[in-house]
Design a protein around this motif. Structure first.
Motif: not given
Length: 164
Positions: A107-113
């Motif tokens: 899951l790729v989020t704005k700040n992390e994976e």
């Protein structure tokens, strides 16, 4: 406000959570993690039965006269604009056709994976509406595990799902 489902799939797809508010597969947030899953399954079966009846009625009406686009009633519209909804992602994963050697997802989020298993992905819910409104600030979706273990702290700002 879109999410890409890519990676080890036959058909990469782009998801638009802003249109899910009109999708019959959506689930009320409070119903998604209820202890009594059989109630939800019976409601889903009832909805499928109603959809089949609507389909039969539409086919019959098309033979008689031109179809008429029916709008959402005021009560249904009011309900939609006040509730929080999640969408099970399994149908989308099935449409993308995950390849047999795939085991995990990121899951790729704005700040992390965040790395999760493919089974966790298949059973998850994506929250797309809070009180009837899209998640603009920290969306486009929140990720909830199917068992509700992160119900109070979902993974926010999910922008891309990569199947590995």
């Amino acid at each position: 406000m879109i999410i890409q489902l890519t990676g080890n799939v036959t058909y990469p797809i782009t998801l638009d959570p802003t249109v899910w508010i009109f999708d019959d597969r959506k689930i009320l947030l409070e119903d998604a993690f209820s202890k009594n899953k059989t109630d939800i399954e019976s409601v889903e079966a009832d909805e499928l039965e109603k959809a089949a009846e609507r389909w039969s009625r539409e086919i019959y009406q098309q033979k008689i006269k031109p179809p008429i686009n029916k709008s959402i009633s005021r009560l249904e519209g009011k309900k939609i604009l006040t509730n929080s909804y999640v969408m099970p992602i399994n149908d989308f994963i099935n449409h993308a056709e995950v390849k047999p050697d795939a085991k995990n997802a990121t899951l790729v989020t704005k700040n992390e994976e965040v790395n999760i298993s493919l089974d966790e992905l298949r059973n998850c819910y994506l929250m797309f509406a809070y009180n009837g409104k899209p998640l603009k600030e920290d969306g486009p979706v929140y990720f909830y595990y199917g068992d509700g273990s992160n119900k109070d702290a979902p993974i926010k700002e999910v922008q891309k799902i990569i199947v590995n």
